[in-house]
Design a protein around this motif. Structure first.
Motif, mmCIF file in Angstrom:
data_model
loop_
_atom_site.group_PDB
_atom_site.id
_atom_site.type_symbol
_atom_site.label_atom_id
_atom_site.label_comp_id
_atom_site.label_asym_id
_atom_site.label_seq_id
_atom_site.Cartn_x
_atom_site.Cartn_y
_atom_site.Cartn_z
ATOM 1 N N LEU A 102 64.272 67.767 68.675
ATOM 2 C CA LEU A 102 65.001 67.823 67.416
ATOM 3 C C LEU A 102 66.320 68.542 67.666
ATOM 4 O O LEU A 102 66.355 69.496 68.447
ATOM 5 N N GLU A 106 68.903 68.748 62.680
ATOM 6 C CA GLU A 106 67.709 68.095 62.137
ATOM 7 C C GLU A 106 66.610 69.107 61.837
ATOM 8 O O GLU A 106 65.912 69.015 60.829
ATOM 9 N N ARG A 211 59.615 60.153 56.438
ATOM 10 C CA ARG A 211 60.708 60.249 57.415
ATOM 11 C C ARG A 211 60.603 59.157 58.487
ATOM 12 O O ARG A 211 59.604 58.815 58.931
#
Length: 211
Positions: A102, A106, A211
Protein backbone atom coordinates in the motif's frame (compact mmCIF):
# COMPACT_ATOMS: atom_id res chain seq x y z
CA UNK A 1 23.95 -12.96 5.25
CA UNK A 2 21.79 -11.62 8.06
CA UNK A 3 18.29 -10.56 7.08
CA UNK A 4 16.33 -7.99 9.04
CA UNK A 5 12.59 -8.19 9.62
CA UNK A 6 10.36 -5.63 11.28
CA UNK A 7 7.46 -6.31 13.62
CA UNK A 8 5.15 -3.29 13.60
CA UNK A 9 3.44 -2.61 16.91
CA UNK A 10 -0.30 -2.33 17.41
CA UNK A 11 -2.45 -0.11 19.57
CA UNK A 12 -1.35 0.01 23.17
CA UNK A 13 2.22 1.05 22.40
CA UNK A 14 1.34 4.73 22.07
CA UNK A 15 2.88 7.23 24.48
CA UNK A 16 2.56 10.99 24.78
CA UNK A 17 5.55 12.63 23.13
CA UNK A 18 6.36 9.58 21.04
CA UNK A 19 8.73 10.32 18.19
CA UNK A 20 9.42 13.91 19.25
CA UNK A 21 13.18 13.44 19.19
CA UNK A 22 13.03 11.80 15.77
CA UNK A 23 10.72 14.51 14.40
CA UNK A 24 12.99 17.29 15.61
CA UNK A 25 16.24 15.64 14.55
CA UNK A 26 15.67 13.76 11.29
CA UNK A 27 14.20 15.48 8.21
CA UNK A 28 13.40 12.09 6.64
CA UNK A 29 11.23 11.07 9.58
CA UNK A 30 9.61 14.51 9.78
CA UNK A 31 8.74 14.37 6.07
CA UNK A 32 6.90 11.05 6.51
CA UNK A 33 4.92 12.29 9.50
CA UNK A 34 3.99 15.52 7.74
CA UNK A 35 2.98 13.65 4.59
CA UNK A 36 0.96 11.16 6.62
CA UNK A 37 -0.79 14.10 8.30
CA UNK A 38 -1.86 15.38 4.90
CA UNK A 39 -3.22 12.01 3.78
CA UNK A 40 -4.94 11.42 7.13
CA UNK A 41 -6.24 15.01 7.26
CA UNK A 42 -5.00 15.15 10.86
CA UNK A 43 -2.27 17.03 12.71
CA UNK A 44 -0.36 13.94 13.78
CA UNK A 45 2.48 15.74 15.65
CA UNK A 46 -0.14 17.52 17.76
CA UNK A 47 -1.96 14.24 18.43
CA UNK A 48 1.27 12.56 19.51
CA UNK A 49 1.69 15.25 22.17
CA UNK A 50 -1.87 15.38 23.47
CA UNK A 51 -2.81 12.77 26.08
CA UNK A 52 -6.54 13.26 25.52
CA UNK A 53 -6.35 12.81 21.75
CA UNK A 54 -3.83 10.00 21.89
CA UNK A 55 -6.11 8.17 24.31
CA UNK A 56 -8.78 7.96 21.61
CA UNK A 57 -8.66 5.06 19.17
CA UNK A 58 -9.50 7.18 16.13
CA UNK A 59 -6.41 9.32 16.68
CA UNK A 60 -3.99 6.80 18.21
CA UNK A 61 -4.18 4.41 15.27
CA UNK A 62 -3.06 6.77 12.48
CA UNK A 63 -0.40 8.23 14.78
CA UNK A 64 1.09 4.80 15.47
CA UNK A 65 1.09 3.73 11.83
CA UNK A 66 2.70 6.99 10.73
CA UNK A 67 5.45 6.61 13.32
CA UNK A 68 6.21 3.04 12.23
CA UNK A 69 6.45 4.12 8.59
CA UNK A 70 8.66 7.04 9.60
CA UNK A 71 11.07 4.78 11.46
CA UNK A 72 11.25 2.50 8.43
CA UNK A 73 12.19 5.53 6.31
CA UNK A 74 15.08 6.24 8.68
CA UNK A 75 16.33 2.67 8.31
CA UNK A 76 16.16 2.93 4.53
CA UNK A 77 18.05 6.23 4.61
CA UNK A 78 20.78 4.52 6.63
CA UNK A 79 21.01 1.76 3.98
CA UNK A 80 19.60 -0.84 6.35
CA UNK A 81 17.69 -3.24 4.13
CA UNK A 82 14.52 -4.73 5.58
CA UNK A 83 13.68 -8.13 4.11
CA UNK A 84 10.23 -8.61 5.62
CA UNK A 85 7.65 -6.70 7.66
CA UNK A 86 4.77 -8.05 9.72
CA UNK A 87 2.44 -6.37 12.17
CA UNK A 88 0.39 -6.94 15.28
CA UNK A 89 -3.23 -6.09 14.44
CA UNK A 90 -3.04 -2.36 13.60
CA UNK A 91 0.63 -2.89 12.80
CA UNK A 92 -0.37 -4.91 9.74
CA UNK A 93 -1.24 -1.64 8.02
CA UNK A 94 2.21 -0.23 8.73
CA UNK A 95 3.72 -3.47 7.42
CA UNK A 96 1.69 -3.23 4.20
CA UNK A 97 2.83 0.36 3.66
CA UNK A 98 6.51 -0.25 4.41
CA UNK A 99 6.57 -3.32 2.17
CA UNK A 100 5.06 -1.35 -0.72
CA UNK A 101 1.79 -3.24 -0.84
CA UNK A 102 0.00 0.00 0.00
CA UNK A 103 1.22 3.52 -0.59
CA UNK A 104 1.12 6.01 2.26
CA UNK A 105 -1.60 7.85 0.32
CA UNK A 106 -3.68 4.66 0.18
CA UNK A 107 -2.90 3.35 3.64
CA UNK A 108 -3.45 6.37 5.86
CA UNK A 109 -7.10 6.96 4.87
CA UNK A 110 -7.79 3.27 5.53
CA UNK A 111 -6.24 3.52 8.98
CA UNK A 112 -8.24 6.67 9.73
CA UNK A 113 -11.43 4.92 8.69
CA UNK A 114 -10.53 1.84 10.75
CA UNK A 115 -9.94 3.95 13.84
CA UNK A 116 -13.16 5.90 13.32
CA UNK A 117 -15.21 2.70 13.00
CA UNK A 118 -13.68 1.26 16.14
CA UNK A 119 -14.25 4.51 18.01
CA UNK A 120 -17.91 4.51 16.91
CA UNK A 121 -18.34 0.91 18.03
CA UNK A 122 -16.88 1.74 21.42
CA UNK A 123 -18.81 4.97 21.92
CA UNK A 124 -18.02 7.14 24.91
CA UNK A 125 -17.81 4.18 27.23
CA UNK A 126 -14.57 3.73 29.20
CA UNK A 127 -12.86 0.66 27.78
CA UNK A 128 -9.62 -1.25 28.18
CA UNK A 129 -7.47 -4.15 27.02
CA UNK A 130 -4.88 -6.25 28.83
CA UNK A 131 -2.40 -8.92 27.76
CA UNK A 132 -2.10 -11.92 30.07
CA UNK A 133 1.10 -13.96 30.04
CA UNK A 134 1.18 -17.74 30.60
CA UNK A 135 -2.56 -17.86 31.19
CA UNK A 136 -4.74 -20.69 32.35
CA UNK A 137 -7.05 -20.14 29.39
CA UNK A 138 -9.90 -22.26 30.74
CA UNK A 139 -9.78 -20.28 33.99
CA UNK A 140 -9.89 -16.96 32.13
CA UNK A 141 -12.77 -18.13 29.94
CA UNK A 142 -14.72 -19.24 33.01
CA UNK A 143 -14.06 -15.95 34.81
CA UNK A 144 -15.22 -13.97 31.77
CA UNK A 145 -18.41 -16.05 31.56
CA UNK A 146 -19.11 -15.48 35.24
CA UNK A 147 -18.60 -11.72 34.93
CA UNK A 148 -20.76 -11.59 31.80
CA UNK A 149 -23.55 -13.32 33.71
CA UNK A 150 -23.27 -10.50 36.25
CA UNK A 151 -23.70 -7.89 33.52
CA UNK A 152 -20.03 -7.01 32.99
CA UNK A 153 -18.60 -6.61 29.49
CA UNK A 154 -15.32 -8.49 29.29
CA UNK A 155 -14.09 -11.29 27.05
CA UNK A 156 -11.00 -12.77 25.46
CA UNK A 157 -10.27 -10.64 22.40
CA UNK A 158 -7.22 -12.46 20.99
CA UNK A 159 -5.60 -15.85 21.50
CA UNK A 160 -2.14 -14.69 20.46
CA UNK A 161 -0.43 -17.93 21.48
CA UNK A 162 -0.64 -20.56 24.23
CA UNK A 163 1.62 -18.21 26.20
CA UNK A 164 -0.38 -15.00 25.74
CA UNK A 165 -3.97 -13.90 25.37
CA UNK A 166 -5.57 -10.45 25.30
CA UNK A 167 -8.77 -9.59 27.14
CA UNK A 168 -10.93 -6.58 26.41
CA UNK A 169 -14.15 -4.91 27.40
CA UNK A 170 -15.32 -2.02 29.50
CA UNK A 171 -12.79 -0.61 31.92
CA UNK A 172 -14.91 -1.86 34.80
CA UNK A 173 -15.17 -5.33 33.31
CA UNK A 174 -11.45 -5.71 32.61
CA UNK A 175 -10.56 -4.34 36.03
CA UNK A 176 -12.93 -6.80 37.69
CA UNK A 177 -11.35 -9.68 35.80
CA UNK A 178 -7.78 -8.69 36.59
CA UNK A 179 -8.17 -7.67 40.21
CA UNK A 180 -10.97 -9.81 41.54
CA UNK A 181 -11.04 -12.99 39.52
CA UNK A 182 -7.77 -13.77 37.85
CA UNK A 183 -4.66 -11.67 37.91
CA UNK A 184 -4.03 -11.38 41.61
CA UNK A 185 -0.72 -13.00 40.69
CA UNK A 186 0.07 -9.99 38.50
CA UNK A 187 0.92 -11.66 35.20
CA UNK A 188 -0.28 -8.73 33.12
CA UNK A 189 2.07 -7.65 30.31
CA UNK A 190 0.30 -4.41 29.49
CA UNK A 191 -2.96 -2.56 29.80
CA UNK A 192 -4.31 0.03 27.44
CA UNK A 193 -7.43 1.71 26.20
CA UNK A 194 -9.06 0.05 23.22
CA UNK A 195 -11.06 -3.02 22.36
CA UNK A 196 -11.55 -5.33 19.40
CA UNK A 197 -15.29 -5.50 18.70
CA UNK A 198 -17.04 -7.95 16.32
CA UNK A 199 -19.49 -5.20 15.35
CA UNK A 200 -16.55 -3.23 13.95
CA UNK A 201 -15.20 -6.29 12.13
CA UNK A 202 -18.47 -6.76 10.21
CA UNK A 203 -18.31 -3.11 9.06
CA UNK A 204 -14.68 -3.48 8.00
CA UNK A 205 -15.53 -6.55 5.92
CA UNK A 206 -18.29 -4.60 4.22
CA UNK A 207 -15.87 -1.79 3.34
CA UNK A 208 -13.27 -4.26 2.07
CA UNK A 209 -15.80 -5.80 -0.33
CA UNK A 210 -16.55 -2.37 -1.74
CA UNK A 211 -12.89 -1.69 -2.61
Amino acid sequence: MTKIGLLMSGQGSEKVGMGNGLYQTYPQYRAVIDQASVYAKLNLPAIMNDATLLGQTRYAQPALVAMSVGINALLADADIAVAEAIGLSLGEYAALITSGQLSLAEGMPLVVQRGALMQAAIGDQAHAMAAILKPDIAQVEAACAMLQAQGQQVSIANYNSPQQIVVGGTEAGVTALLTEHYLKCGRCAYRSRGRFIPRFLSKRRSISKQR
